[in-house]
Design a protein around this motif. Structure first.
Motif, PDB file in Angstrom:
ATOM      1  N   TYR A   1       0.857  -1.191   0.000  1.00  0.00           N
ATOM      2  CA  TYR A   1       0.000   0.000   0.000  1.00  0.00           C
ATOM      3  C   TYR A   1       0.888   1.235   0.000  1.00  0.00           C
ATOM      4  CZ  TYR A   1      -4.329   2.598   0.999  1.00  0.00           C
ATOM      5  OH  TYR A   1      -5.430   3.430   0.927  1.00  0.00           O
TER       6      TYR A   1
ATOM      7  N   GLU B   1       1.255   5.636  -0.671  1.00  0.00           N
ATOM      8  CA  GLU B   1       0.657   6.943  -0.907  1.00  0.00           C
ATOM      9  C   GLU B   1       1.661   7.760  -1.696  1.00  0.00           C
ATOM     10  OE1 GLU B   1      -1.278   8.717   2.388  1.00  0.00           O
ATOM     11  OE2 GLU B   1      -1.903  10.483   1.264  1.00  0.00           O
TER      12      GLU B   1
ATOM     13  N   ILE C   1      -6.059   2.129  -7.568  1.00  0.00           N
ATOM     14  CA  ILE C   1      -6.060   3.415  -6.874  1.00  0.00           C
ATOM     15  C   ILE C   1      -7.153   3.355  -5.811  1.00  0.00           C
ATOM     16  CG2 ILE C   1      -6.453   5.891  -7.090  1.00  0.00           C
ATOM     17  CD1 ILE C   1      -5.515   5.591 -10.050  1.00  0.00           C
ATOM     18  N   ASN C   2      -6.776   3.513  -4.543  1.00  0.00           N
ATOM     19  CA  ASN C   2      -7.742   3.463  -3.441  1.00  0.00           C
ATOM     20  C   ASN C   2      -8.183   4.853  -2.987  1.00  0.00           C
ATOM     21  OD1 ASN C   2      -5.729   0.797  -2.426  1.00  0.00           O
ATOM     22  ND2 ASN C   2      -7.836   0.543  -3.108  1.00  0.00           N
ATOM     23  N   GLY C   3      -7.456   5.881  -3.442  1.00  0.00           N
ATOM     24  CA  GLY C   3      -7.827   7.245  -3.081  1.00  0.00           C
ATOM     25  C   GLY C   3      -7.178   8.255  -4.007  1.00  0.00           C
ATOM     26  N   LEU C   4      -7.929   9.307  -4.347  1.00  0.00           N
ATOM     27  CA  LEU C   4      -7.426  10.391  -5.200  1.00  0.00           C
ATOM     28  C   LEU C   4      -7.772  11.720  -4.537  1.00  0.00           C
ATOM     29  CD1 LEU C   4      -8.449   9.682  -8.934  1.00  0.00           C
ATOM     30  CD2 LEU C   4      -6.121   9.879  -8.018  1.00  0.00           C
ATOM     31  N   SER C   5      -6.788  12.606  -4.406  1.00  0.00           N
ATOM     32  CA  SER C   5      -7.043  13.931  -3.838  1.00  0.00           C
ATOM     33  C   SER C   5      -6.233  14.983  -4.568  1.00  0.00           C
ATOM     34  CB  SER C   5      -6.628  13.983  -2.363  1.00  0.00           C
ATOM     35  OG  SER C   5      -7.212  12.943  -1.640  1.00  0.00           O
TER      36      SER C   5
ATOM     37  N   LYS D   1      -3.626   7.263  -3.153  1.00  0.00           N
ATOM     38  CA  LYS D   1      -3.331   6.048  -2.399  1.00  0.00           C
ATOM     39  C   LYS D   1      -3.450   4.908  -3.395  1.00  0.00           C
ATOM     40  CE  LYS D   1      -5.355   8.125   1.759  1.00  0.00           C
ATOM     41  NZ  LYS D   1      -4.401   8.120   2.885  1.00  0.00           N
TER      42      LYS D   1
ATOM     43  N   SER E   1      -2.788   0.685  -4.033  1.00  0.00           N
ATOM     44  CA  SER E   1      -2.418  -0.601  -3.441  1.00  0.00           C
ATOM     45  C   SER E   1      -2.250  -1.660  -4.509  1.00  0.00           C
ATOM     46  CB  SER E   1      -3.481  -1.053  -2.429  1.00  0.00           C
ATOM     47  OG  SER E   1      -4.671  -1.440  -3.086  1.00  0.00           O
TER      48      SER E   1
ATOM     49  N   MET F   1       4.105   6.317   2.722  1.00  0.00           N
ATOM     50  CA  MET F   1       3.844   5.094   3.496  1.00  0.00           C
ATOM     51  C   MET F   1       4.930   4.088   3.182  1.00  0.00           C
ATOM     52  SD  MET F   1      -0.181   4.230   3.403  1.00  0.00           S
ATOM     53  CE  MET F   1      -1.168   4.784   4.756  1.00  0.00           C
TER      54      MET F   1
ATOM     55  N   HIS G   1       3.262  -0.596   5.095  1.00  0.00           N
ATOM     56  CA  HIS G   1       1.952  -1.221   4.945  1.00  0.00           C
ATOM     57  C   HIS G   1       2.026  -2.292   3.852  1.00  0.00           C
ATOM     58  CE1 HIS G   1      -2.487  -0.674   5.761  1.00  0.00           C
ATOM     59  NE2 HIS G   1      -2.419  -1.670   4.901  1.00  0.00           N
TER      60      HIS G   1
ATOM     61  N   ASN H   1     -12.177  -0.162 -11.753  1.00  0.00           N
ATOM     62  CA  ASN H   1     -12.036   0.749 -10.630  1.00  0.00           C
ATOM     63  C   ASN H   1     -12.229   2.167 -11.174  1.00  0.00           C
ATOM     64  OD1 ASN H   1     -10.980   2.612  -8.811  1.00  0.00           O
ATOM     65  ND2 ASN H   1      -9.362   1.227  -8.097  1.00  0.00           N
TER      66      ASN H   1
ATOM     67  N   ASN I   1      -9.151   4.252 -11.294  1.00  0.00           N
ATOM     68  CA  ASN I   1      -8.229   3.857 -12.367  1.00  0.00           C
ATOM     69  C   ASN I   1      -8.735   4.394 -13.707  1.00  0.00           C
ATOM     70  OD1 ASN I   1      -7.081   2.357 -10.337  1.00  0.00           O
ATOM     71  ND2 ASN I   1      -7.212   0.390 -11.382  1.00  0.00           N
TER      72      ASN I   1
ATOM     73  N   LEU J   1      -9.596  16.806  -7.926  1.00  0.00           N
ATOM     74  CA  LEU J   1      -9.620  15.349  -8.075  1.00  0.00           C
ATOM     75  C   LEU J   1     -10.191  14.744  -6.792  1.00  0.00           C
ATOM     76  CD1 LEU J   1      -6.181  14.115  -9.524  1.00  0.00           C
ATOM     77  CD2 LEU J   1      -8.441  13.878 -10.581  1.00  0.00           C
TER      78      LEU J   1
ATOM     79  N   GLY K   1     -11.732  10.857  -5.131  1.00  0.00           N
ATOM     80  CA  GLY K   1     -12.110   9.461  -5.319  1.00  0.00           C
ATOM     81  C   GLY K   1     -11.630   8.583  -4.183  1.00  0.00           C
ATOM     82  N   GLY K   2     -12.386   7.526  -3.865  1.00  0.00           N
ATOM     83  CA  GLY K   2     -11.964   6.563  -2.852  1.00  0.00           C
ATOM     84  C   GLY K   2     -11.809   7.171  -1.475  1.00  0.00           C
ATOM     85  N   TYR K   3     -10.831   6.652  -0.733  1.00  0.00           N
ATOM     86  CA  TYR K   3     -10.610   7.097   0.646  1.00  0.00           C
ATOM     87  C   TYR K   3      -9.524   8.153   0.670  1.00  0.00           C
ATOM     88  CZ  TYR K   3      -9.290   6.988   5.576  1.00  0.00           C
ATOM     89  OH  TYR K   3      -8.997   7.332   6.871  1.00  0.00           O
ATOM     90  N   GLN K   4      -9.814   9.303   1.312  1.00  0.00           N
ATOM     91  CA  GLN K   4      -8.856  10.406   1.333  1.00  0.00           C
ATOM     92  C   GLN K   4      -8.445  10.785   2.752  1.00  0.00           C
ATOM     93  OE1 GLN K   4      -9.717  13.526  -1.639  1.00  0.00           O
ATOM     94  NE2 GLN K   4     -11.599  12.419  -2.060  1.00  0.00           N
TER      95      GLN K   4
ATOM     96  N   VAL L   1      -9.783   0.139  -0.351  1.00  0.00           N
ATOM     97  CA  VAL L   1     -11.124   0.199  -0.904  1.00  0.00           C
ATOM     98  C   VAL L   1     -11.082   0.604  -2.380  1.00  0.00           C
ATOM     99  CG1 VAL L   1     -11.488   2.634  -0.406  1.00  0.00           C
ATOM    100  CG2 VAL L   1     -13.444   1.100  -0.430  1.00  0.00           C
TER     101      VAL L   1
END
Lengths: 464, 464
Positions: free
Chosen positions: A204, A206, A307-311, A330, A332, A366, A369, B227, B230, B310, B312-315, B322
């Motif tokens: 995982y 970031e 991609i688990n997170g986008l910011s 993020k 993984s 990270m 993880h 995803n 993605n 942007l 998406g997902g967990y931030q 996830v």
């Protein structure tokens, strides 16, 4: 004797459910720094329950959240069973998608029409841990569980069990066991209990890109400087090839292939892509993955990059014409035998650095993880007993399955204690694990409790 | 007479600054639905100030936030000047990057060592609007401003002036004017005042991709479904070519080229890429843009496509394995003469639809946030007077510049009222417009006030 234990479990059904609700009300979200006190509270609560079952329970410090270790009185000549589970849960966000508050356990109907308890951690992993605690309580009413038992319930599984390896090394003697039991996976489907023999590993990451020192007006600067958000999507888009495979040099080097026998066995399982897609409100055509592999093969035996997170930039309502000074993702990677997480992590970072667009700096925030993929033998006496136990507990013949998820500790415990895991899971594919409206079917909860009780009874017969 | 007006402005310096602070304390963020009451409060406050200058001011409803319209007594034979400005501001986020609270105006030092007032809206556009109000107050002390004046200060400039066109049409007669004055741009640099003659247009889009019906465990599903995050990066990465140009079919069809004269004139301006990059804590090598164009050309005369947000997902903090059920991006395109926003918007959406990956659905959630690019003639009598006014106000010879930003109303007012804008801006490139720590140099504030007073004096001489 086991019949009387099962009768007790039947009588205690409602008390057991109420106890599980207490467990679920504690918001033990391990990844959130401000939840540390809830973690300690949860560990202490759980230790108390083990004490009710007459085990000697202790809340033990680790480098991070505490672990709960509970033991009965070990007697010579009995096999020693190590039960592993975790009391920490995933973050509940996004909250607005929950039909009931994530930490107010609620009984309701599933989309399949069955009864279930809805809450974060209902099945991953508090509910399954509780199946074992309840089994121990029932056994206690009849002289106690017939094996030497050591329970290790940690608080950092959802954040990669970062401190567990050191902990297990430090308490190697105390945790020594002949068999490892883990209930953190699930049935293959309703009415199809299964013993797991494979888990995917995890890396995982970031990835954060920094550009200009501050946010900029997209009119005053747009077109003349690198936009970190533009750079991020350009960078992340390189991680997959057209055929759905992962585009990181060396990524597939150590991937173990699938035997024709295994592929055949999986084809024989009652899996249906239509139903699989329908559960996600998708159509079969929406199922996208690596070319040349079936859905089960893609989930159980092929590595991924998601991609688990986008910011980045402005994410509030309406419009803001801004070029954000940074953007991050993020990401993984799920790994399969025999990939090495450290090696994959280095390959990933090298690829990112090699492809980094001009005008931005990259930071990886990270490091630890990660977890290794696992395959366990399925021809041992213990596995045979586990198959019997879950078949009896659920009243249906069990099959063998792998799992796409990761349970970092399995590899660790095998390395340190030299013991293989029995993956005896009670969940269902539609349990919404890690998602809003996570649930645990009440049938699975009760049958899982019975299975746990039966399993200890059978493991007592193991010749050491 | 003008000398006495300027003397009054000099005497009132501190009162004027205090009044501006009051204006800046009102959080008039037009894009946030829950700020509607602040918008109304701000409009009423501003109307009162015009009344102090003896103008007849009204807060008038539009389809959205109200507009403030103020007029002095129009007398035959005098030229009519329409002053346009806006009282709404951009969102202040990210708040943690502000050195002082965005809505608590604070006097401090700039990185250049000058004194400035720091606050959201300090220069865009409240501070510049206040330069004019203060000029009117000073003129009032000496019999009033010598032109027929109509002020139109709207509350939706930062959200694309969505309702202004209809408003202007509805009040066409009332707003009729010979000259349009707008102070919403800036000097070319400290000590280099400028009259603007070009603005870029804008198309602002929000692109949302939806996949599975709920968030999924990246272990249980990763590799077998699309995803959305993605898919989003794959999609957005197609919007640029290797040479930095925008990859949307037809995007450049109507783009007006640069004349050799114009390119030469811009080369002669005191622009330095090193200093430009240094202000952003970047190096010259970090300046990335369309091949074959200088920095000023990229900002003033070339269209762009930038990701402004942007999600998406967990931030949150830490890790969550996830797969988010959706991902979205805010994307804006800056347009140049003679691009048509509607045509560009359709081309953008068509390109997105044509390139949409399998397994996701796309929604465009913004429609009307667009504005046309503008070029104004620079050889009119009014422009010559504006050059004189700002040169006197700032004590330095003025030059001609374009602006990379957009002021949607300029094109609208030209179309509806047939009047060209005098872009007389008082800001500086380092004002952090739309960014944390937005500021307005006090020198620019005072010289801008003088310039406004002088400009009205000179425009009074216009023969109609």
């Amino acid at each position: 004797m086991i019949d009387r234990v099962l009768a007790t479990i039947e009588q205690r059904k409602s008390q057991s459910l109420e106890q599980l609700k207490e467990f679920l009300r504690i918001p033990s979200v391990s990844t959130k720094p401000d939840h540390a006190e809830h973690m300690v509270r949860c560990a202490n609560w759980l230790a108390d329950q083990f004490r009710f079952a007459m085990l000697d329970a202790r809340v033990m410090p680790t480098g991070g959240h505490p672990a709960v270790v509970a033991k009965n009185k070990h007697q010579p000549g009995r096999p020693t069973v190590l039960l592993y589970g975790h009391y920490d849960v995933q973050p509940p966000e996004p909250l607005d998608l929950w039909n009931s508050p994530p930490f107010e356990p609620t009984i309701g109907k599933t989309e399949a029409g069955t009864d279930a308890i809805f809450a974060r951690g209902a099945v991953d992993d508090k509910g399954q841990v509780w199946c074992h605690v309840e089994a121990l309580l029932a056994w206690q009413a009849h002289g106690g569980v017939p094996v030497n038992l050591t329970c290790l319930i940690e608080g950092e599984e959802e954040i990669g069990s970062e401190n567990l390896e050191k902990f297990v090394h430090a308490h190697k003697e105390e945790l020594k066991a002949d068999v490892l039991v883990i209930s953190d996976t699930g049935l293959f489907a309703r009415g199809v209990p299964a013993i797991g023999y494979g888990l995917r590993g995890l890396v995982y990451e970031e990835v954060r890109l920094d550009g200009p020192s501050h946010d900029l007006h997209s009119g005053g600067w747009g077109g003349a400087i690198q936009n970190p958000a533009n750079a991020l999507v350009e960078l992340l888009a390189t991680l997959h090839n057209k055929d759905g495979s992962v585009n990181i040099p060396g990524f597939y080097d150590d991937v173990a292939g699938l035997s024709p026998e295994e592929r055949a066995a999986w084809k024989a399982l009652p899996h249906c892509d239509d139903a699989f897609a329908r559960d996600l409100k998708l159509s079969k055509g929406d199922l996208v993955g690596e070319a040349g592999y079936s859905t089960l093969e893609r989930i159980w035996a092929r590595p991924t990059c998601d991609i688990n997170g986008l910011s980045g930039g402005y994410q509030g309502p309406g419009a803001k014409t801004v070029i954000g000074s940074w953007a991050s993702a993020k990401v993984s990677m799920r790994l399969v035998p025999n990939q090495d997480p450290k090696k994959v992590q280095m390959a990933f970072r090298q690829a990112i650095r090699d492809r980094l667009p001009n005008g931005v700096r990259v930071t990886f925030t990270m490091d630890d993880h990660i977890s290794k993929p696992v395959l366990t033998p399925i021809d041992t006496p213990a596995v045979k007993l586990a198959v019997e136990a879950i078949s009896e507990g659920f009243g249906k013949p069990a099959t063998f399955t792998r799992t796409g998820g990761s349970v970092p500790v399995v590899a660790t415990l095998r390395e340190v204690l030299g013991v293989d895991a029995l993956l005896v899971g009670f969940g269902l594919p539609d349990d919404r694990v890690h998602s809003p409206n996570e649930k645990f079917d009440l049938d699975c909860f009760y049958n899982g409790t019975k299975t746990a009780a039966i399993l200890y009874d059978k493991l007592a017969t193991l010749k050491m």
